[in-house]
Design a protein around this motif. Sequence first.
Motif, PDB file in Angstrom:
ATOM      1  N   VAL A 180     -23.681  30.318  37.442  1.00 55.58           N
ATOM      2  CA  VAL A 180     -24.837  29.479  37.163  1.00 55.58           C
ATOM      3  C   VAL A 180     -24.762  28.958  35.733  1.00 55.58           C
ATOM      4  O   VAL A 180     -24.389  29.686  34.814  1.00 55.58           O
ATOM      5  N   LYS A 181     -25.129  27.706  35.572  1.00 52.86           N
ATOM      6  CA  LYS A 181     -25.125  27.054  34.265  1.00 52.86           C
ATOM      7  C   LYS A 181     -26.564  26.796  33.820  1.00 52.86           C
ATOM      8  O   LYS A 181     -27.380  26.306  34.601  1.00 52.86           O
ATOM      9  N   ALA A 182     -26.859  27.141  32.567  1.00 53.80           N
ATOM     10  CA  ALA A 182     -28.152  26.820  31.959  1.00 53.80           C
ATOM     11  C   ALA A 182     -27.868  25.807  30.849  1.00 53.80           C
ATOM     12  O   ALA A 182     -26.999  26.029  30.012  1.00 53.80           O
ATOM     13  N   GLU A 183     -28.578  24.669  30.880  1.00 55.90           N
ATOM     14  CA  GLU A 183     -28.319  23.604  29.907  1.00 55.90           C
ATOM     15  C   GLU A 183     -29.638  23.110  29.328  1.00 55.90           C
ATOM     16  O   GLU A 183     -30.602  22.883  30.055  1.00 55.90           O
ATOM     17  N   ASP A 184     -29.657  22.947  28.007  1.00 57.02           N
ATOM     18  CA  ASP A 184     -30.870  22.430  27.377  1.00 57.02           C
ATOM     19  C   ASP A 184     -30.817  20.910  27.301  1.00 57.02           C
ATOM     20  O   ASP A 184     -29.801  20.292  27.635  1.00 57.02           O
ATOM     21  N   GLY A 185     -31.910  20.303  26.858  1.00 55.74           N
ATOM     22  CA  GLY A 185     -31.993  18.847  26.784  1.00 55.74           C
ATOM     23  C   GLY A 185     -31.069  18.226  25.756  1.00 55.74           C
ATOM     24  O   GLY A 185     -30.804  17.026  25.791  1.00 55.74           O
ATOM     25  N   GLY A 186     -30.531  19.036  24.855  1.00 57.25           N
ATOM     26  CA  GLY A 186     -29.612  18.530  23.833  1.00 57.25           C
ATOM     27  C   GLY A 186     -28.159  18.570  24.256  1.00 57.25           C
ATOM     28  O   GLY A 186     -27.271  18.197  23.500  1.00 57.25           O
ATOM     29  N   GLY A 187     -27.895  19.050  25.470  1.00 61.23           N
ATOM     30  CA  GLY A 187     -26.525  19.068  25.982  1.00 61.23           C
ATOM     31  C   GLY A 187     -25.790  20.378  25.752  1.00 61.23           C
ATOM     32  O   GLY A 187     -24.627  20.502  26.124  1.00 61.23           O
ATOM     33  N   PHE A 188     -26.441  21.366  25.151  1.00 60.45           N
ATOM     34  CA  PHE A 188     -25.805  22.663  24.969  1.00 60.45           C
ATOM     35  C   PHE A 188     -25.988  23.486  26.232  1.00 60.45           C
ATOM     36  O   PHE A 188     -27.047  23.432  26.879  1.00 60.45           O
ATOM     37  N   SER A 189     -24.964  24.250  26.601  1.00 56.10           N
ATOM     38  CA  SER A 189     -25.049  25.020  27.838  1.00 56.10           C
ATOM     39  C   SER A 189     -24.288  26.332  27.728  1.00 56.10           C
ATOM     40  O   SER A 189     -23.508  26.542  26.805  1.00 56.10           O
ATOM     41  N   ALA A 240     -33.154  31.855  30.753  1.00 59.29           N
ATOM     42  CA  ALA A 240     -32.480  31.415  29.531  1.00 59.29           C
ATOM     43  C   ALA A 240     -33.550  30.835  28.624  1.00 59.29           C
ATOM     44  O   ALA A 240     -34.543  30.282  29.096  1.00 59.29           O
ATOM     45  N   SER A 241     -33.366  30.971  27.338  1.00 62.73           N
ATOM     46  CA  SER A 241     -34.349  30.426  26.411  1.00 62.73           C
ATOM     47  C   SER A 241     -33.660  29.616  25.328  1.00 62.73           C
ATOM     48  O   SER A 241     -32.485  29.807  25.049  1.00 62.73           O
ATOM     49  N   ASP A 242     -34.429  28.718  24.739  1.00 65.20           N
ATOM     50  CA  ASP A 242     -33.933  27.863  23.661  1.00 65.20           C
ATOM     51  C   ASP A 242     -35.062  27.738  22.645  1.00 65.20           C
ATOM     52  O   ASP A 242     -36.191  27.424  23.008  1.00 65.20           O
ATOM     53  N   ALA A 243     -34.771  27.978  21.398  1.00 65.91           N
ATOM     54  CA  ALA A 243     -35.793  27.964  20.347  1.00 65.91           C
ATOM     55  C   ALA A 243     -36.233  26.555  19.951  1.00 65.91           C
ATOM     56  O   ALA A 243     -37.236  26.390  19.263  1.00 65.91           O
ATOM     57  N   ASP A 244     -35.490  25.531  20.388  1.00 63.93           N
ATOM     58  CA  ASP A 244     -35.863  24.152  20.059  1.00 63.93           C
ATOM     59  C   ASP A 244     -37.200  23.792  20.698  1.00 63.93           C
ATOM     60  O   ASP A 244     -37.592  24.358  21.710  1.00 63.93           O
ATOM     61  N   GLU A 245     -37.849  22.808  20.121  1.00 61.74           N
ATOM     62  CA  GLU A 245     -39.108  22.311  20.688  1.00 61.74           C
ATOM     63  C   GLU A 245     -38.849  21.018  21.451  1.00 61.74           C
ATOM     64  O   GLU A 245     -37.840  20.351  21.246  1.00 61.74           O
ATOM     65  N   GLY A 246     -39.776  20.672  22.322  1.00 60.50           N
ATOM     66  CA  GLY A 246     -39.685  19.410  23.057  1.00 60.50           C
ATOM     67  C   GLY A 246     -38.554  19.391  24.056  1.00 60.50           C
ATOM     68  O   GLY A 246     -38.163  20.411  24.625  1.00 60.50           O
ATOM     69  N   ARG A 247     -38.012  18.211  24.255  1.00 60.26           N
ATOM     70  CA  ARG A 247     -36.965  17.984  25.264  1.00 60.26           C
ATOM     71  C   ARG A 247     -35.738  18.863  25.035  1.00 60.26           C
ATOM     72  O   ARG A 247     -35.130  19.361  25.973  1.00 60.26           O
ATOM     73  N   ASN A 248     -35.344  19.055  23.783  1.00 61.82           N
ATOM     74  CA  ASN A 248     -34.146  19.855  23.499  1.00 61.82           C
ATOM     75  C   ASN A 248     -34.322  21.330  23.841  1.00 61.82           C
ATOM     76  O   ASN A 248     -33.350  22.051  24.014  1.00 61.82           O
ATOM     77  N   GLY A 249     -35.548  21.794  23.952  1.00 62.21           N
ATOM     78  CA  GLY A 249     -35.802  23.184  24.287  1.00 62.21           C
ATOM     79  C   GLY A 249     -35.991  23.433  25.766  1.00 62.21           C
ATOM     80  O   GLY A 249     -36.101  24.579  26.203  1.00 62.21           O
ATOM     81  N   HIS A 250     -36.017  22.378  26.564  1.00 61.72           N
ATOM     82  CA  HIS A 250     -36.215  22.519  28.013  1.00 61.72           C
ATOM     83  C   HIS A 250     -34.887  22.883  28.674  1.00 61.72           C
ATOM     84  O   HIS A 250     -33.901  22.166  28.557  1.00 61.72           O
TER      85      HIS A 250
END
Length: 71
Positions: free
Chosen positions: A56-65, A3-13
């Motif tokens: 399976v759940k993929a969740e970013d550091g911003g709480g989106f999943s 899974a990928s997230d375009a956010d940077e830093g913690r929110n993109g992890h």
Amino acid sequence: LTASDADEGRNGHVKYSMKKITEKASQIFKLDAETGAITLLQSLDFEEGDCYELEVKAEDGGGFSDTAKVS
């Protein structure tokens, strides 16, 4: 899984977790929370089960999943 997230830093992890898994499947499969890799804890036995489903759940550091079903 990937899974990928375009956010940077913690929110993109992105972290992974099992959202829905049977007791039997939890003894067979292991999910790496950081990489999304699913590995076997023991050999598969066709006589005991010919199909397994994991959610399976993929969740970013911003709480989106989001979730995915793996068969």
